[in-house]
Design an enzyme around this catalytic site. Structure first.
Site, PDB file in Angstrom:
ATOM      1  CG  HIS A 166       5.364  -6.812   6.833  1.00 16.17           C
ATOM      2  ND1 HIS A 166       5.971  -7.075   5.627  1.00 16.17           N
ATOM      3  CD2 HIS A 166       4.965  -5.510   6.798  1.00 16.17           C
ATOM      4  CE1 HIS A 166       5.962  -5.981   4.890  1.00 16.17           C
ATOM      5  NE2 HIS A 166       5.373  -5.022   5.577  1.00 16.17           N
ATOM      6  CB  ILE A 170      -4.040  -7.274   3.189  1.00 14.37           C
ATOM      7  CG1 ILE A 170      -4.784  -8.601   3.037  1.00 14.37           C
ATOM      8  CG2 ILE A 170      -3.862  -6.946   4.667  1.00 14.37           C
ATOM      9  CD1 ILE A 170      -4.021  -9.789   3.560  1.00 14.37           C
ATOM     10  CB  VAL A 206      -0.975   0.033   1.200  1.00 15.10           C
ATOM     11  CG1 VAL A 206      -1.956  -1.119   1.127  1.00 15.10           C
ATOM     12  CG2 VAL A 206      -0.215   0.031   2.515  1.00 15.10           C
ATOM     13  CG  ASN A 211       2.073 -10.245   4.738  1.00 15.88           C
ATOM     14  OD1 ASN A 211       1.005 -10.340   4.139  1.00 15.88           O
ATOM     15  ND2 ASN A 211       2.327 -10.924   5.855  1.00 15.88           N
ATOM     16  CG  ASP A 225       1.891  -3.952   9.094  1.00 17.58           C
ATOM     17  OD1 ASP A 225       2.101  -2.733   9.153  1.00 17.58           O
ATOM     18  OD2 ASP A 225       1.851  -4.577   8.009  1.00 17.58           O
ATOM     19  CG  HIS A 240       7.568  -3.153   1.542  1.00 16.71           C
ATOM     20  ND1 HIS A 240       6.282  -3.094   1.027  1.00 16.71           N
ATOM     21  CD2 HIS A 240       7.460  -2.982   2.880  1.00 16.71           C
ATOM     22  CE1 HIS A 240       5.444  -2.874   2.031  1.00 16.71           C
ATOM     23  NE2 HIS A 240       6.131  -2.803   3.161  1.00 16.71           N
TER      24      HIS A 240
END
Length: 375
Positions: free
Chosen positions: A212, A303, A137, A215, A269, A191
């Site tokens: 995380h 998400i 996001v 993810n 998170d 990321h």
């Protein structure tokens, strides 16, 4: 002023779980007693009523709560955030900041540098040096390759930067990881579309953890070992969002078996919509729909952070993996404290008296921060 917490069960996942109590003075644990009959005279006598006396939980990755967004300082009250966090047993947190333009980030860092609020432990920069392929996001227009001089400017502005998430495969990432580590910043990997070898190289450069796990990163593919594979092969600490949404319960259990409890750090998170009613909200420049225990981006359906309470993460961890309560407690207290070098997260003489009292069902009944009751 002395405080005695008595008639409880001492549990921190580090020492033996047993009946006992604590003596607190000047914000620290002065002594530990397992004598349940003879209690010292203190200014405050706090009855734990047979419940668990635990270290306060530490959430090192959260973006806000109750509508308070760490990136939106115009509407932010860190004191209110700290109050709401305490309700779930969290005695300390890092403010995770999503990517912004360079100038906007400097303004945020300048603001936080002036904040002195109990429970606010500092800043986690989630970017901006992240891979666009794994942006999640994040605002894509704010993502960029590592720039050491820019990072140095951030550190010059703010002494509150405690950690940074970076994609290790990006150009000059290793140089920035080495510099951050040398200046006391916990460098985290995430990321990222990198490989397992990128993780191992970053570990040698000083990286300390994985942001995380699972993810927004390349996965454990048998012919293309990615960041997840590197996490397993390395000795890095791994953040885990145990809400049953971000990571399937079976994968949580598999992770627990693969890397062991000692390398897991439970995080929320959470997005700023956590604890708000069902509805549509704004987060990281996107419209987010919140419904029950899930938040998704309206346009894409992906998400958008969690609405997880950290005390519920303890329960989920025990349910999914069959681990003991004390094991889960350590994942959200002793482990993050050790990762960041804080003298917290343990029931030990000389450690900060950040304490949570909870029952068998993981419900939080009392919270002390620096020995002062706040919940």
């Amino acid at each position: 002023m002395k405080t005695c917490i008595y008639n409880g069960i001492l549990m921190d996942g580090i020492h033996k779980t047993q009946p006992g109590g604590l003596i607190i003075e000047d914000g620290r644990i002065q002594s530990i007693t397992t004598d349940t009959k003879s209690l010292p005279s203190c200014d405050i006598m706090l009855d734990a009523k047979g419940q668990y006396i635990c270290p306060g939980l530490i959430d090192t990755h959260t973006h806000g709560i109750g509508g308070y967004d760490f990136n939106d300082i115009a509407k932010l009250s860190l004191r209110e955030v700290a109050k709401q966090e305490a309700k779930e047993g969290v005695t300390g947190f890092l403010a995770s900041l999503v990517c912004e333009t360079h100038e906007d980030m400097k303004q945020l860092l300048t603001y936080y540098e002036e904040q002195e609020v109990d429970g606010f432990f500092g800043i986690h920069l989630e970017g901006p040096y992240l891979n666009r392929q794994q942006k999640a996001v994040m605002k894509e227009e704010c993502l960029r390759d590592p720039m050491l001089e820019e990072f140095k400017e951030y550190l010059h502005i703010s002494s509150k930067i405690k950690s940074m998430t970076i994609a290790p495969e990006l150009p000059d990432a290793m140089e920035l990881i080495r510099y951050g580590t040398a200046h006391g910043v916990v460098m985290m990997l995430g990321h990222s579309a990198g490989t397992a070898q990128d993780v191992l190289a970053a570990e040698k450069a000083g990286a300390k953890g994985i942001t995380h796990l699972y993810n927004a990163m390349s996965q454990h593919a048998h012919r293309a070992p990615g960041i997840v594979t590197g996490a397993v092969l390395s000795k890095l600490m791994c953040e885990l969002i145990v809400d049953g949404v971000h990571v399937h319960p079976d994968i949580v259990q598999a992770t627990y078996k693969m890397i062991g409890a000692e390398r897991i750090v439970l995080i929320s998170d959470a997005n700023p919509c956590k604890q708000l009613p069902k509805g549509e909200y704004l987060f990281s420049g996107k419209h987010v729909l919140v419904d029950k225990d899930k938040a998704i981006v309206k346009e894409s359906g992906r998400i958008a952070g969690s609405t997880l309470r950290l005390c519920d993460a303890l329960r989920n961890m025990c349910t999914y993996c069959g681990c003991q309560k004390e094991t889960a407690i350590a994942m959200a207290s002793a482990h993050p404290a050790a990762l960041y070098g804080w003298k917290k997260g343990r029931l030990e003489v000389g450690y900060d008296a950040d304490i949570m009292i909870m029952d068998e069902q993981f419900q939080v009944h009392q919270v002390l921060r620096q020995g002062i009751q706040i919940q």
